[in-house]
Design an enzyme around this catalytic site. Structure first.
Site, PDB file in Angstrom:
ATOM      1  N   HIS A   1      -3.780   3.387  -2.564  1.00 24.13           N
ATOM      2  CA  HIS A   1      -4.036   3.040  -3.976  1.00 24.13           C
ATOM      3  C   HIS A   1      -4.599   4.258  -4.705  1.00 24.13           C
ATOM      4  O   HIS A   1      -4.134   4.648  -5.761  1.00 24.13           O
ATOM      5  CB  HIS A   1      -5.019   1.869  -4.039  1.00 24.13           C
ATOM      6  CG  HIS A   1      -5.634   1.657  -5.387  1.00 24.13           C
ATOM      7  ND1 HIS A   1      -4.907   1.230  -6.471  1.00 24.13           N
ATOM      8  CD2 HIS A   1      -6.916   1.813  -5.839  1.00 24.13           C
ATOM      9  CE1 HIS A   1      -5.712   1.130  -7.530  1.00 24.13           C
ATOM     10  NE2 HIS A   1      -6.923   1.487  -7.169  1.00 24.13           N
TER      11      HIS A   1
ATOM     12  N   ARG B   1       4.418   1.046  -3.027  1.00 22.73           N
ATOM     13  CA  ARG B   1       3.462   2.150  -3.059  1.00 22.73           C
ATOM     14  C   ARG B   1       3.345   2.679  -1.647  1.00 22.73           C
ATOM     15  O   ARG B   1       2.705   2.059  -0.791  1.00 22.73           O
ATOM     16  CB  ARG B   1       2.124   1.622  -3.564  1.00 22.73           C
ATOM     17  CG  ARG B   1       1.084   2.690  -3.866  1.00 22.73           C
ATOM     18  CD  ARG B   1      -0.268   2.052  -4.002  1.00 22.73           C
ATOM     19  NE  ARG B   1      -0.863   1.829  -2.704  1.00 22.73           N
ATOM     20  CZ  ARG B   1      -1.702   0.848  -2.424  1.00 22.73           C
ATOM     21  NH1 ARG B   1      -2.053  -0.023  -3.335  1.00 22.73           N
ATOM     22  NH2 ARG B   1      -2.207   0.723  -1.202  1.00 22.73           N
TER      23      ARG B   1
ATOM     24  N   TYR C   1      -5.209  -2.019   6.249  1.00 25.01           N
ATOM     25  CA  TYR C   1      -4.731  -3.331   5.804  1.00 25.01           C
ATOM     26  C   TYR C   1      -3.217  -3.509   5.905  1.00 25.01           C
ATOM     27  O   TYR C   1      -2.725  -4.597   5.698  1.00 25.01           O
ATOM     28  CB  TYR C   1      -5.197  -3.634   4.382  1.00 25.01           C
ATOM     29  CG  TYR C   1      -4.848  -2.594   3.333  1.00 25.01           C
ATOM     30  CD1 TYR C   1      -3.580  -2.562   2.736  1.00 25.01           C
ATOM     31  CD2 TYR C   1      -5.790  -1.645   2.920  1.00 25.01           C
ATOM     32  CE1 TYR C   1      -3.280  -1.628   1.766  1.00 25.01           C
ATOM     33  CE2 TYR C   1      -5.487  -0.696   1.966  1.00 25.01           C
ATOM     34  CZ  TYR C   1      -4.236  -0.687   1.377  1.00 25.01           C
ATOM     35  OH  TYR C   1      -3.933   0.242   0.433  1.00 25.01           O
TER      36      TYR C   1
END
Lengths: 337, 380
Positions: free
Chosen positions: B280, B276, B289
């Site tokens: 998200h 990805r 992160y």
């Protein structure tokens, strides 16, 4: 008319529904060869085959989620949850999927799933086998919730639940499975009372007593006992817990001016609260006293040696009626009771 | 050098726990390398032997178009036209390759990120945007496209797919079901229960896991200590691990799995190893992160550029094809924008619609009272 037990009446209703519609499939743990731990599905796998009476792996969310998929494909699954306390692993699939798919798909997908739940206590079971989780489901939009109290209703309402295009939780009072009653199997669904309708079990003029499922029989005993003391009790069997058929309750309370509600489930946030509030809104000017609840305590269902204290019985309900009537009762003299 | 997933595990502070480690990402079925070279595979070449040059170009166009839809939808979100958007940037090959393997009568149970699959199923993507705009939870008839509306609860749809597939068996039909979910979902009970049921009843369902390496901020190493594909055989379900950025390889393995399903072979599990590249959702900030280097590594494995390189080498990526692909994405994006911003809000009383399919006295009373309340403001 045939005399049959409660359990047999559900079995006969299931059989009728399966004969009527080949898309009706039964799913659950041990429901095939064994006929279920309460034998409610006895003989059905033998007669309809293992593809229509499906013994599933031991996974409640799995049972419920695959029932959703079967409903997606046009089936009408009837799911057996073995015991009330085992429904929680399936809770997500019930409240987040079964209840919402019709709304989510703007009416394009139907969820005609019937969820049979043997519920309530009184049979001396271990933990997780005697619970009354109905309020979780009456609080969930998209579900219909019913509870049966006698073999005739059990026979007809299981068929109505299966025929409904909406998902229905069908709460069976397990301690009444062996109670016998008359069942007229010739009554078709067209002639049956609507699944959502409450029923006046016995007429009275002094106080309205509302019950459902296992406590309807107790409520009848209460009415007889109260009559000996000169109190006329009108007993109403709710039958449908969601939606509640308020019209007969309103009519009754306008007549009696007093309301007592009883259920095995704990008091806080239970159906008694909903009924008391709704009847107060609708019949405030007719009430002679505040609605009274006689319920299970707000405790985890206790061990079986203690259950007689938890489950409302004849004497506790009579005490509640005394409170409603303003007669001397266990809380007399207590401010705000 | 630790693999990506091992590195992620280390970042999560979980090294030293007992158990295996996630295998290197390159340990998978691949037909087109990251630099666009077609490599032979004796097991899977036969599944794509019939793929024509024209079809390769079509897959390329699909991937470019859905990437463009992502860009447009993200812009619409930033402009306040959508409440949220879940981009699939980087996962184009996994979605196009698998969706192109399906027949019209096969049924799809997606999560919330399968816009590429929806596009291949023939859906006007404005339907998807309508959902993210907040107009409705579901905006199409699942039976029209044989594709369920998006599922938000992680992994719940895998059980629906399995149940639907059990119905196919009962009906004696020969279609199949595919269900999409991510690496995070494989930690859910429902996905595991779905595999138990699928194996028990030999349901014709394909479990398609897009391992995109991140469940919001949690790396795949937190969900899995060995390849996700390795779990399925424990349920009695054969599995394949495929380069999820290779559209041809994904097509091949999905065709193999669907063929097994249609011929009574029961369920299969596919782990498409992809990435990805975006957040998200638009509410998320991946710079908090994940390492920028990781993104760079994966950019070199991009699904679109590698197919582009293959087409280039074959002399297929002509100026004419490039112009046609650009024109198509421009027009899809333009329509999407125009049709989204003119969407009217739903009517007030729509809030009560479709809760039940049959009359419900409690809800009718509430609707009636709200209607009276609204009317109390007089004609407007």
């Amino acid at each position: 008319m045939t005399q049959m037990t409660f359990g047999r009446a559900i079995n006969a209703g299931l059989r009728k529904a399966m004969e009527r519609d080949s898309k009706v499939v039964l799913m659950g743990e041990d429901i095939g060869k064994l006929g279920g731990v309460f034998r409610i599905t006895d003989g059905l796998q033998k007669d309809f085959g293992a593809h229509r009476v499906i013994d599933t792996p031991l996974a409640e969310s799995g049972i419920m989620g695959t029932a959703v998929g079967l409903a997606f494909r046009g089936y009408r699954p009837v799911v057996e949850i073995q015991f009330d306390g085992f429904i929680y692993p399936a809770f997500d699939q019930i409240v987040a999927q079964v209840a919402k798919l019709h709304y989510r798909t703007q009416g394009k997908v139907m969820m005609p799933i019937t969820i049979r739940v043997p519920f309530g206590g009184g049979i001396g079971s271990p933990e997780h086998h005697s619970e009354s989780p109905e309020a979780y489901f009456t609080h969930t939009s998209g579900l219909r919730v019913i509870s049966v109290s006698n073999p005739q209703d059990a026979y007809l309402m299981i068929q109505q639940a299966i025929a409904s295009n909406d998902p229905v939780l069908y709460f069976e009072p397990k301690r009444r499975y062996h109670s016998k009653g008359e069942v007229d199997e010739s009554i078709g669904l067209e002639a049956a009372p609507a699944m959502g309708s409450a029923r006046v079990v016995s007429a009275g003029t002094d106080v309205t007593l509302v019950a459902y499922g296992p406590l309807v029989a107790t409520a009848n005993d209460v009415a007889l006992a109260a009559a000996d003391e000169g109190i006329s009790v009108e007993v109403i069997d709710l039958r449908s817990l969601a939606p509640i058929d308020f019209a007969p309750l309103e009519a009754s309370v306008r007549k009696t001016g007093r309301l007592v509600i009883t259920h095995e489930a704990g008091q806080t946030g239970g159906l008694g609260a909903e009924i008391a509030a709704s009847i107060t809104e609708r019949c405030f000017n007719y009430l002679e006293s505040a609605p009274v609840r006689v319920t299970g305590f707000d405790v985890p269902y206790p061990p079986s040696k203690l259950e007689k204290h938890h489950v409302p019985d004849l004497d506790r309900i009579l005490d509640g009626i005394d409170r409603s009537m303003g007669r001397r009762n266990s809380l007399s003299g207590l401010e705000g009771a | 050098m630790p693999s990506e997933a091992e590195a992620s595990t280390q970042q999560a502070g979980l090294t030293g726990l007992a158990g295996g480690s996630v295998p290197a990402d390159e340990n998978f079925i691949q037909l087109i390398t990251a630099d666009g070279t077609r490599v032979a595979n004796p097991d899977y070449d036969r599944w794509v032997a019939d793929v024509t040059d024209q079809e390769l170009i079509a897959y390329y166009e699909d991937m470019v178009v859905i990437r463009r839809i992502d860009t447009e939808a993200t812009a619409l979100q930033r402009q306040g036209q959508l409440a949220l958007w879940a981009p699939l940037l980087g996962q184009e090959a996994a979605q196009i390759g698998s969706a192109r393997a399906l027949d019209a009568e096969d049924f799809v149970f997606p999560s919330y990120r399968e816009n590429g699959v929806a596009y291949v199923r023939g859906l006007d993507l404005v339907n998807s945007l309508k959902i993210w705009r907040g107009n409705a939870h579901g905006t199409w008839d699942p039976y029209e496209f044989n594709m369920a509306t998006p599922q938000i609860i992680i992994g719940a749809q895998t059980l629906h797919a399995t149940g639907y597939a059990m119905g196919i068996v009962n009906d004696g039909a020969d279609s199949a079901v595919i269900t999409y979910f991510g690496d995070g979902a494989t930690s859910q009970g429902d996905v595991n229960e779905a595999m138990v049921f699928a194996a028990s009843f030999q349901a014709p369902v394909v479990f398609f896991c897009q391992n995109n390496h991140w469940a919001i901020s949690e790396p795949v190493g937190l969900q899995a200590h060995q390849a996700i594909a390795d779990r399925a055989p424990g349920f009695g379900i054969p599995s394949m691990r495929v380069d999820g950025n290779d559209v041809l390889a994904v097509l091949a393995v999905t065709r193999a799995a669907l063929d097994r399903a249609r011929n009574g072979g029961g369920p299969s599990f596919i782990e498409a190893v992809t990435y990805r590249m975006g957040p998200h959702t638009t509410a998320d900030d991946p710079t908090r992160y994940r390492d920028a280097n990781e993104l760079e590594d994966w950019a070199a494995k991009d699904p679109i550029s590698r197919l582009g390189a293959l087409l280039e080498a074959k002399g297929l990526l002509t100026e004419e094809v490039k112009a046609a692909v650009a024109a198509k994405s421009d027009s899809v994006a333009k329509d999407l924008r125009a049709n989204t911003i003119k969407l009217a809000d739903p009517e007030a009383l729509d809030v009560f619609e479709h809760v039940y399919s049959e009359p419900n006295s409690a809800l009718e009373r509430q609707k009636d009272h709200y209607q009276r309340y609204l009317s109390s403001f007089g004609a407007n």
